[in-house]
Write a protein that holds these residues in place. Sequence first.
Motif, PDB file in Angstrom:
ATOM      1  N   SER A   1       0.814  -1.220   0.000  1.00 38.08           N
ATOM      2  CA  SER A   1       0.000   0.000   0.000  1.00 38.08           C
ATOM      3  C   SER A   1       0.849   1.272   0.000  1.00 38.08           C
ATOM      4  O   SER A   1       0.431   2.305  -0.532  1.00 38.08           O
ATOM      5  CB  SER A   1      -0.929   0.015   1.223  1.00 38.08           C
ATOM      6  N   TYR A   2       2.022   1.209   0.611  1.00 35.89           N
ATOM      7  CA  TYR A   2       2.911   2.371   0.643  1.00 35.89           C
ATOM      8  C   TYR A   2       4.239   2.035  -0.028  1.00 35.89           C
ATOM      9  O   TYR A   2       4.821   0.971   0.235  1.00 35.89           O
ATOM     10  CB  TYR A   2       3.208   2.801   2.085  1.00 35.89           C
ATOM     11  N   GLU A   3       4.718   2.945  -0.854  1.00 38.58           N
ATOM     12  CA  GLU A   3       6.080   2.817  -1.344  1.00 38.58           C
ATOM     13  C   GLU A   3       7.043   3.090  -0.199  1.00 38.58           C
ATOM     14  O   GLU A   3       6.697   3.733   0.795  1.00 38.58           O
ATOM     15  CB  GLU A   3       6.314   3.779  -2.508  1.00 38.58           C
TER      16      GLU A   3
ATOM     17  N   ALA B   1       7.430   6.670   1.136  1.00 43.38           N
ATOM     18  CA  ALA B   1       6.159   7.419   1.179  1.00 43.38           C
ATOM     19  C   ALA B   1       6.114   8.438   2.316  1.00 43.38           C
ATOM     20  O   ALA B   1       5.371   9.412   2.239  1.00 43.38           O
ATOM     21  CB  ALA B   1       4.988   6.454   1.305  1.00 43.38           C
ATOM     22  N   PHE B   2       6.884   8.206   3.383  1.00 41.47           N
ATOM     23  CA  PHE B   2       6.784   9.063   4.563  1.00 41.47           C
ATOM     24  C   PHE B   2       8.073   9.856   4.788  1.00 41.47           C
ATOM     25  O   PHE B   2       9.012   9.360   5.424  1.00 41.47           O
ATOM     26  CB  PHE B   2       6.496   8.205   5.810  1.00 41.47           C
TER      27      PHE B   2
ATOM     28  N   LEU C   1       3.405  12.784   4.614  1.00 42.05           N
ATOM     29  CA  LEU C   1       3.171  11.739   3.611  1.00 42.05           C
ATOM     30  C   LEU C   1       3.225  12.323   2.210  1.00 42.05           C
ATOM     31  O   LEU C   1       2.639  13.370   1.946  1.00 42.05           O
ATOM     32  CB  LEU C   1       1.784  11.108   3.844  1.00 42.05           C
TER      33      LEU C   1
ATOM     34  N   LYS D   1       1.423  11.832  -0.810  1.00 47.23           N
ATOM     35  CA  LYS D   1       0.138  11.178  -1.077  1.00 47.23           C
ATOM     36  C   LYS D   1       0.161  10.311  -2.331  1.00 47.23           C
ATOM     37  O   LYS D   1      -0.579   9.321  -2.412  1.00 47.23           O
ATOM     38  CB  LYS D   1      -0.964  12.238  -1.195  1.00 47.23           C
TER      39      LYS D   1
ATOM     40  N   LYS E   1       2.330   8.331  -3.135  1.00 49.13           N
ATOM     41  CA  LYS E   1       3.016   7.064  -2.838  1.00 49.13           C
ATOM     42  C   LYS E   1       2.182   6.172  -1.919  1.00 49.13           C
ATOM     43  O   LYS E   1       2.665   5.170  -1.398  1.00 49.13           O
ATOM     44  CB  LYS E   1       4.392   7.336  -2.239  1.00 49.13           C
ATOM     45  N   GLN E   2       0.927   6.563  -1.693  1.00 45.35           N
ATOM     46  CA  GLN E   2      -0.048   5.696  -1.034  1.00 45.35           C
ATOM     47  C   GLN E   2      -0.954   5.128  -2.122  1.00 45.35           C
ATOM     48  O   GLN E   2      -1.430   5.863  -2.986  1.00 45.35           O
ATOM     49  CB  GLN E   2      -0.883   6.480  -0.030  1.00 45.35           C
TER      50      GLN E   2
ATOM     51  N   THR F   1       3.260   0.427   6.553  1.00 48.06           N
ATOM     52  CA  THR F   1       4.332   0.338   5.565  1.00 48.06           C
ATOM     53  C   THR F   1       4.938  -1.061   5.537  1.00 48.06           C
ATOM     54  O   THR F   1       4.643  -1.898   6.390  1.00 48.06           O
ATOM     55  CB  THR F   1       5.457   1.335   5.898  1.00 48.06           C
TER      56      THR F   1
END
Length: 445
Positions: A164-166, A169-170, A180, A182, A184-185, A204
């Motif tokens: 769900s997250y690269e 992403a954060f 975040l 966004k 990359k979500q 993650t």
Amino acid sequence: MSERQLHLGAILTGVGNDQYNWRHPDVPGDASVDIDWYITNAKLAEDAKFDLVFIVDSPFITPDTSPHFLNRLEPLTLLSAVAGHTSRIGLVGTLTTSYWEPYNVARQFGSLDHISRGRAGWNVVTTGLEGAARNYGREEHFDHAVRYERAQEFVEVVQGLWDSYEDDAFPRDKQSGLFLHKDKQHRLDHKGRHFAVAGPLALTRSRQGQPVIFQAGDSDEGRNLGAHIAEATFAASPDFASGQQYYADLKARAAALGRDADAIKVLPGLFPLIAETDEEAHRIERERAENLDIDKLLVQLGRAFNYHDFSQYDLDAPFPDLTGVTLNSYKGAAERIIRTAREEKLTLRQAAQRGQNPGGKGFVGSPETIANEIERWFTGRAADGFNIVVGAPDEFALFRERVVPILQSRGLFRTEYAHGTLRGHLGLPVPEHRHAAASLAVAAE
């Protein structure tokens, strides 16, 4: 060290799945619900440089179910506790795809992977016993073929949610206020035959990317599922020839799907019976066989056939004709029992006793004998390693302190951990993140 390395897991079953382990004076009567017992044995396995500990499970019991299954801890809760007391050993738990939901499973195993810093593995099962259906609001168990079809889609959904997250992403940039990225979500928006899951998962990826997928299944459908999804399999191979056949067949099926066959590790279950000498080990084996309760053996035999009642047949007559008996249970195991009984012309008594063999053919003897047999299976491509059933403390100690050093001296097994994740121990790659890979492909074009 040889290029190809042996892998070892420890199956922690508390009081055990047989008639004699729970009666050993050094096995606590409540071991299966004692977290300290699990922590102690996990740490012992880690000290011996095992790849993983393995927790079995089943969502259905009867009064005749084997001792460990009658009263035991839930695997994910148990492993989360063990994670805090270990640092390197892998943590593998069993969870059924038949009576759970993918989002919950993705969250639970993803959390264990973070808690353990990349040491989690999921043993994917489809549940064999029909009685489980009534614990989850169903009158009938899923048909065998449907269970495996559902399982493959289930795993695909879970793995999609894990992405769900690269990985970047954060940014968590406190100065700019950007927590975040966004873009990359990623929502999953899966709509299949069995599941509709929107996503994303609020978690993650871990150090190892995703938990390792284990699988257990010996039927044709089970082997096909393993070829599609498994990174390691918990195999049930009663002898060397069967082990070689399963090993070659599973890896050929995986290769036919375009997978790297070496990226699936075949790990049969093993309950070795070890003593100082071969003679002593075989004496113990004979004494155990003489003291076994045949009625309990018949119950255990019947489990593969959804607890079919074998007490109705003549013990010393040929194995009964089971035409018409449902195999919508542990189908692969049931088929193997029927096939072996037919080929070897076994009586019912002999078939029941065969199922109680403590270690499989060849795994009874001195530490040297056990090490030789493990090496034979490994070099003969009948196994990539073994999941050792942890029984009485003295027997586990003999394996750790006497068998493992022989395997290490031969360059087959590690003397120190080289990695901190379960994937690292097993020599498995970190899965490519599907969305990051797609973005790179677009950029390259």
